[in-house]
Design an enzyme around this catalytic site. Structure first.
Site, PDB file in Angstrom:
ATOM      1  N   TYR A  75       0.773  -1.310   0.157  1.00 52.50           N
ATOM      2  CA  TYR A  75      -0.056  -0.055   0.113  1.00 52.50           C
ATOM      3  C   TYR A  75       0.754   1.203   0.047  1.00 52.50           C
ATOM      4  O   TYR A  75       0.467   2.462  -0.439  1.00 52.50           O
ATOM      5  CB  TYR A  75      -1.094  -0.142   1.192  1.00 52.50           C
ATOM      6  CG  TYR A  75      -2.004   1.113   1.040  1.00 52.50           C
ATOM      7  CD1 TYR A  75      -3.090   0.885   0.381  1.00 52.50           C
ATOM      8  CD2 TYR A  75      -1.776   2.311   2.036  1.00 52.50           C
ATOM      9  CE1 TYR A  75      -4.041   1.816   0.068  1.00 52.50           C
ATOM     10  CE2 TYR A  75      -2.755   3.199   1.688  1.00 52.50           C
ATOM     11  CZ  TYR A  75      -3.675   2.987   0.840  1.00 52.50           C
ATOM     12  OH  TYR A  75      -4.842   4.022   0.969  1.00 52.50           O
ATOM     13  N   PHE A 127      -6.982  20.814 -24.804  1.00 47.08           N
ATOM     14  CA  PHE A 127      -7.357  19.319 -24.987  1.00 47.08           C
ATOM     15  C   PHE A 127      -8.465  19.385 -24.211  1.00 47.08           C
ATOM     16  O   PHE A 127      -8.546  19.984 -23.006  1.00 47.08           O
ATOM     17  CB  PHE A 127      -6.179  18.299 -24.569  1.00 47.08           C
ATOM     18  CG  PHE A 127      -6.764  17.031 -24.672  1.00 47.08           C
ATOM     19  CD1 PHE A 127      -6.971  16.441 -26.035  1.00 47.08           C
ATOM     20  CD2 PHE A 127      -6.933  16.389 -23.386  1.00 47.08           C
ATOM     21  CE1 PHE A 127      -7.381  15.264 -25.987  1.00 47.08           C
ATOM     22  CE2 PHE A 127      -7.748  15.106 -23.651  1.00 47.08           C
ATOM     23  CZ  PHE A 127      -7.880  14.395 -24.730  1.00 47.08           C
ATOM     24  N   THR A 128      -9.568  18.652 -24.490  1.00 44.91           N
ATOM     25  CA  THR A 128     -10.676  18.546 -23.608  1.00 44.91           C
ATOM     26  C   THR A 128     -10.660  18.434 -22.189  1.00 44.91           C
ATOM     27  O   THR A 128     -11.325  19.248 -21.504  1.00 44.91           O
ATOM     28  CB  THR A 128     -11.685  17.404 -24.403  1.00 44.91           C
ATOM     29  OG1 THR A 128     -10.789  16.286 -24.488  1.00 44.91           O
ATOM     30  CG2 THR A 128     -12.064  17.633 -25.722  1.00 44.91           C
ATOM     31  N   ASP A 213       2.031  20.036 -21.159  1.00 45.87           N
ATOM     32  CA  ASP A 213       1.286  18.766 -21.119  1.00 45.87           C
ATOM     33  C   ASP A 213       2.358  17.760 -21.929  1.00 45.87           C
ATOM     34  O   ASP A 213       2.431  18.069 -23.132  1.00 45.87           O
ATOM     35  CB  ASP A 213       0.201  18.918 -21.888  1.00 45.87           C
ATOM     36  CG  ASP A 213      -0.595  17.549 -22.092  1.00 45.87           C
ATOM     37  OD1 ASP A 213       0.047  16.503 -22.070  1.00 45.87           O
ATOM     38  OD2 ASP A 213      -1.912  17.583 -22.476  1.00 45.87           O
ATOM     39  N   LYS A 256      -0.010   7.281 -23.484  1.00 46.47           N
ATOM     40  CA  LYS A 256       0.464   7.799 -24.883  1.00 46.47           C
ATOM     41  C   LYS A 256       1.841   7.216 -24.776  1.00 46.47           C
ATOM     42  O   LYS A 256       2.172   6.108 -25.048  1.00 46.47           O
ATOM     43  CB  LYS A 256       0.228   9.144 -25.187  1.00 46.47           C
ATOM     44  CG  LYS A 256      -1.345   9.412 -25.601  1.00 46.47           C
ATOM     45  CD  LYS A 256      -2.069   9.564 -24.342  1.00 46.47           C
ATOM     46  CE  LYS A 256      -3.531  10.242 -24.701  1.00 46.47           C
ATOM     47  NZ  LYS A 256      -4.296  10.055 -23.463  1.00 46.47           N
ATOM     48  N   ARG A 380     -13.173  15.281 -34.169  1.00 46.32           N
ATOM     49  CA  ARG A 380     -12.462  16.327 -33.146  1.00 46.32           C
ATOM     50  C   ARG A 380     -12.986  17.502 -33.952  1.00 46.32           C
ATOM     51  O   ARG A 380     -12.321  18.063 -35.077  1.00 46.32           O
ATOM     52  CB  ARG A 380     -11.073  16.402 -33.273  1.00 46.32           C
ATOM     53  CG  ARG A 380     -10.431  15.214 -32.430  1.00 46.32           C
ATOM     54  CD  ARG A 380     -10.265  15.797 -31.191  1.00 46.32           C
ATOM     55  NE  ARG A 380     -11.251  15.179 -30.248  1.00 46.32           N
ATOM     56  CZ  ARG A 380     -11.279  14.645 -28.799  1.00 46.32           C
ATOM     57  NH1 ARG A 380      -9.965  15.023 -28.240  1.00 46.32           N
ATOM     58  NH2 ARG A 380     -12.197  14.221 -28.258  1.00 46.32           N
ATOM     59  N   PHE A 447     -19.090  14.642 -26.321  1.00 45.74           N
ATOM     60  CA  PHE A 447     -18.765  13.957 -27.399  1.00 45.74           C
ATOM     61  C   PHE A 447     -18.437  12.339 -27.012  1.00 45.74           C
ATOM     62  O   PHE A 447     -18.700  11.388 -27.716  1.00 45.74           O
ATOM     63  CB  PHE A 447     -17.109  13.909 -28.293  1.00 45.74           C
ATOM     64  CG  PHE A 447     -16.181  14.518 -27.038  1.00 45.74           C
ATOM     65  CD1 PHE A 447     -16.098  15.599 -26.508  1.00 45.74           C
ATOM     66  CD2 PHE A 447     -15.127  13.209 -26.739  1.00 45.74           C
ATOM     67  CE1 PHE A 447     -14.870  15.494 -25.406  1.00 45.74           C
ATOM     68  CE2 PHE A 447     -14.179  13.334 -25.935  1.00 45.74           C
ATOM     69  CZ  PHE A 447     -14.151  14.499 -25.204  1.00 45.74           C
TER      70      PHE A 447
HETATM   71  O1  PLI Z   1      -6.787  10.104 -20.984  1.00 46.36           O
HETATM   72  P1  PLI Z   1      -6.043  10.841 -20.021  1.00 46.36           P
HETATM   73  O2  PLI Z   1      -6.619  11.159 -18.675  1.00 46.36           O
HETATM   74  O3  PLI Z   1      -4.805   9.890 -19.674  1.00 46.36           O
HETATM   75  O4  PLI Z   1      -5.091  12.051 -20.540  1.00 46.36           O
HETATM   76  C1  PLI Z   1      -5.599  13.176 -20.874  1.00 46.36           C
HETATM   77  C2  PLI Z   1      -5.039  14.031 -21.914  1.00 46.36           C
HETATM   78  C3  PLI Z   1      -4.205  15.087 -21.750  1.00 46.36           C
HETATM   79  N1  PLI Z   1      -3.694  15.877 -22.623  1.00 46.36           N
HETATM   80  C4  PLI Z   1      -3.786  15.229 -24.095  1.00 46.36           C
HETATM   81  C5  PLI Z   1      -3.089  16.291 -25.016  1.00 46.36           C
HETATM   82  C6  PLI Z   1      -4.347  14.065 -24.464  1.00 46.36           C
HETATM   83  O5  PLI Z   1      -4.452  13.861 -25.488  1.00 46.36           O
HETATM   84  C7  PLI Z   1      -5.015  13.456 -23.394  1.00 46.36           C
HETATM   85  C8  PLI Z   1      -5.817  12.279 -23.637  1.00 46.36           C
HETATM   86  N2  PLI Z   1      -6.257  12.159 -24.818  1.00 46.36           N
HETATM   87  C9  PLI Z   1      -7.039  11.193 -25.240  1.00 46.36           C
HETATM   88  C10 PLI Z   1      -7.844  10.218 -24.429  1.00 46.36           C
HETATM   89  C11 PLI Z   1      -6.996  11.019 -26.763  1.00 46.36           C
HETATM   90  O6  PLI Z   1      -7.698  10.387 -27.203  1.00 46.36           O
HETATM   91  O7  PLI Z   1      -6.276  11.775 -27.348  1.00 46.36           O
END
Ligand code: PLI
Length: 456
Positions: A75, A127-128, A213, A256, A380, A447
């Site tokens: 933990y 970003f959203t 970011d 990513k 998008r 979306f």
């Molecule tokens: O999906 P998260 O919560 O691990 O990360 C959010 C996120 C932050 N910044 C950017 C530039 C992104 O592209 C992003 C998440 N992107 C998604 C889910 C995408 O499909 O691009």
């Protein structure tokens, strides 16, 4: 003609495979109707080539899978946390690491500790989820990306750069004390090292903090090596390290560029911010030594982050995406140029000139790509942009696009050929693509779960 020698073969061997669905067009039509013409609401089992996102859809290496077996699930004080912490410190050069379950967990914490209500948050394209958290904490997002970024036809390097004059204007008008600057290294279009240096210089002069970011920062580093003078002979690791030397901290979606399926983190140098972040992480994510991840997730992420810096890996990654873009360009399909690091964006305005933006051309095009070829993509455009908080009116972004996002190490060049064929087929029959209207519109991040039907 496309020069096929420009695209390197996969720098890996395939050790494990996952069969995919091969259902017919008539069944797909039924499935998308059931999903309210929203590709997010399709079941993965009904998709042939899934280009919805590159987020968490990565194929891990054998070393990462091996890492899962040495997860320390204590933990508190897991050894995998220490491995991740050491790796992140070495790669980015920041002092402190706060692990989170994914990128938006880091955005939530950063927005709560760094944004005061009424503060302006200039950044290069939003970003959203990032914008959501900034606004939810009283921040006001201001887009300070260079103008060319909003024109899909201008093919120039580093289209993600911040326009310094725009940033300076916001500083003058709003006052430096009311600002926190974000640099998105993940919008698909890269930011140059020179631009990062200039942003640092300008913000230093005004005492403003800058957060990156970092989500697709390794892809960004590849573009710097490929296209920015003076970086040809630097390693990707050296470039990444220099990029982050111009920031006070960063948020990261490990899903990513850390080549994993889940995980994220927040980094900073400032001791006070670190203390504040640790207080919040226990409320929202978990102990500061796991932040919503299992020990094994942190191990896979530490290994994946190091793998992502290998030149052969990132070169193949970016060039495979470019291959798809080149196939489409060659066929005269309108796409956003130049092609970025993780996705090819179809320009739905030019693809469907018979539809107005409020008929959701990109949403409809994404749905039709699925019906025609089992290829899942993402809107998008106007649907993703949502409504203005004050006026309730739809934001109307200049770019109305469909994103064909390539997961890392998952698909081959042949899959790219199939995707290109589906898009070309649809382009030939583009006049049959019909407009859509909402039948269900959620209030936040609409979306993801909205439902649509055809306009009569
Ligand atoms: O999906 P998260 O919560 O691990 O990360 C959010 C996120 C932050 N910044 C950017 C530039 C992104 O592209 C992003 C998440 N992107 C998604 C889910 C995408 O499909 O691009």
């Amino acid at each position: 003609m496309i020069d096929f020698s420009k695209y390197p073969a996969e720098p890996f061997r395939i050790k494990s495979v996952e069969p995919v669905s091969m259902i017919g067009r008539d069944i797909r039509l039924k499935k998308i109707e059931e999903a309210g013409w929203n590709t997010f609401l399709l079941n993965s089992e009904d998709v042939y080539i899934d280009l919805l996102t590159d987020s968490g859809t990565n194929a891990m290496s054998d070393r990462q899978w091996g890492g899962l077996m040495v997860g320390d699930e204590a933990y508190a004080g897991s050894r995998n946390f220490h491995h991740l912490e050491k790796t992140v410190q070495e790669v980015f050069g920041f002092k402190h690491l706060v692990p989170t379950h994914q990128g938006r967990g880091a955005e939530n914490i950063l927005s709560r500790i760094a944004i005061k209500p009424g503060q302006y948050v200039p950044g290069n394209m939003y970003f959203t989820t990032t914008r959501y958290h900034q606004e939810a904490n009283g921040g006001i997002f201001v887009d300070v990306i260079r103008d060319e970024a909003h024109d899909s036809t201008i093919d120039i390097p580093f289209k993600g750069n911040i326009n310094l004059a725009k940033l300076e204007r916001v500083i003058e008008e709003k006052g430096a004390e009311n600002l926190a600057v974000t640099v998105n290294l993940a919008g698909g279009q890269p930011v140059s090292m020179e631009n990062m240096r200039q942003v640092r210089e300008l913000t230093n002069r005004h005492g403003i903090k800058v957060f990156y970011d970092a989500t697709r920062c390794v892809e960004n580093a590849y573009f710097i090596k490929e296209q920015e003078k003076g970086f040809e002979n630097k390693t990707i690791a050296e470039i990444v390290r220099e990029m982050f030397s111009y920031a006070d901290g960063c948020t990261m979606s490990g899903k990513k560029d850390c080549i994993v399926n889940i995980g994220g983190f927040l980094c900073m140098n400032d001791e006070h911010l670190f203390e504040a972040a640790k207080e919040l992480v226990v409320v929202f994510e978990g102990m500061p030594s796991y932040g919503g991840m299992a020990g094994r997730d942190m191990e896979a992420m530490a290994i994946g982050l190091k793998e992502s810096l290998q030149y052969e890996y990132i070169r193949h990654r970016v060039l495979q995406v470019r291959y798809l873009g080149d196939l489409l360009k060659e066929a005269g399909i309108p796409i956003i140029e130049p092609v970025g690091g993780h996705a090819v964006f179809l320009d739905a305005r030019r693809f469907c000139p018979h539809l107005t933006q409020d008929q959701f051309p990109a949403q409809s095009l994404a749905a039709e790509l699925y019906v025609e070829g089992g290829v899942r993509s993402m809107e998008r455009g106007i649907v993703s942009a949502g409504r203005d908080k004050d006026t309730g009116k739809n934001h109307t972004p200049k770019l109305e696009t469909v994103r064909l996002t390539i997961p890392r190490r998952v698909y081959t060049y042949k899959h790219m050929d199939v995707v290109a064929d589906v898009v070309k087929h649809l382009y030939k029959h583009r006049e049959d693509i019909r407009g859509l209207k909402f039948v269900y519109e959620p209030k936040q991040l609409r979306f993801f779960t909205a439902r649509f039907e055809h306009i009569k």
